[in-house]
Enzyme design. Structure first.
Site, PDB file in Angstrom:
ATOM      1  N   SER A 140     -51.702 -23.906  49.479  1.00  0.00           N
ATOM      2  CA  SER A 140     -50.532 -24.838  49.533  1.00  0.00           C
ATOM      3  C   SER A 140     -50.349 -26.081  48.839  1.00  0.00           C
ATOM      4  O   SER A 140     -49.469 -26.647  48.382  1.00  0.00           O
ATOM      5  CB  SER A 140     -50.156 -25.125  50.975  1.00  0.00           C
ATOM      6  OG  SER A 140     -51.166 -26.025  51.585  1.00  0.00           O
ATOM      7  N   LYS A 146     -51.012 -32.020  53.452  1.00  0.00           N
ATOM      8  CA  LYS A 146     -49.819 -31.874  52.786  1.00  0.00           C
ATOM      9  C   LYS A 146     -49.506 -33.224  52.202  1.00  0.00           C
ATOM     10  O   LYS A 146     -49.998 -34.135  52.678  1.00  0.00           O
ATOM     11  CB  LYS A 146     -48.493 -31.696  53.816  1.00  0.00           C
ATOM     12  CG  LYS A 146     -48.894 -30.391  54.576  1.00  0.00           C
ATOM     13  CD  LYS A 146     -48.854 -28.813  53.747  1.00  0.00           C
ATOM     14  CE  LYS A 146     -49.231 -27.789  54.484  1.00  0.00           C
ATOM     15  NZ  LYS A 146     -49.425 -26.612  53.843  1.00  0.00           N
TER      16      LYS A 146
END
Length: 193
Positions: free
Chosen positions: A55, A99
């Site tokens: 990700s 993230k």
């Protein structure tokens, strides 16, 4: 007259003076104290974990080890573009999620036509392609006090704030800021950008 003594070797006795012995003990103690202090600092401020999944590519890769600065958000708040490490909904049994912070407290976030909008203004990013999957951000999302909207850099392969099971990330869920990454198979490390 013959000399029957032949070759003789004299053994020197090395005497350790008190000052030399004191210096050796001082250096040994100093080195041990430095190692202990480094261990305490790293374990209280930092934490090591591995990136799980793709990700955050191309910034960080699956399996890459990163150091987490656990103290920074005790004195400051996350800023836009910080790479944070958190556990969704504070679940201690979950792996760490890594993230990038996009939205800050008090802002509204929406994703439409592949673009992220912050307070109605398109947010421009240099590195990331369009965000084709809007998820729950298809509708405007308001970030409350101490809430952050996070996205992975590899937008089409990321479970992040667009997912209903993650949503907005509260400050209490954040374990720290990704500080340094260690290259796999290489000696050295560099800051997380």
């Amino acid at each position: 007259m013959k000399n029957d003594k032949g070759l003789t070797f004299r053994r020197r006795q090395v005497k350790l003076s008190r000052s030399l012995l004191y210096e050796i003990i001082t250096w040994t103690f100093g080195i041990a104290a430095a190692i202990f202090a480094a261990f305490v600092v790293v374990s209280s401020i930092g934490l090591q974990t591995s990136v799980v999944g793709a990700s955050m590519e191309p910034s960080l890769y699956n399996g890459q080890k990163i150091l987490i600065n656990r103290m920074i958000y005790q004195f400051a708040t996350p800023e836009r573009n910080d790479v944070i490490v958190f556990r969704p909904n504070g679940n201690e049994n979950s792996h760490y999620y890594v993230k990038r912070v996009i939205g800050l407290p008090g802002e509204t976030i929406q994703i439409k036509q592949g673009k992220v909008y912050i307070d109605g203004t398109p947010y421009t990013e240099d590195v990331v392609d369009d965000t084709l999957t809007a998820g729950i951000a298809e509708e405007e999302i308001y970030l409350g006090v101490d809430e952050y909207f996070v996205l992975g850099d590899n937008r089409e392969n990321s479970e992040d704030s667009r997912s209903a099971n993650i949503g907005n990330v509260s400050g209490e869920m954040i374990d720290g800021k990704a500080w340094y990454h260690m290259e796999s198979g290489k000696i050295g490390m560099g800051p997380v950008e």
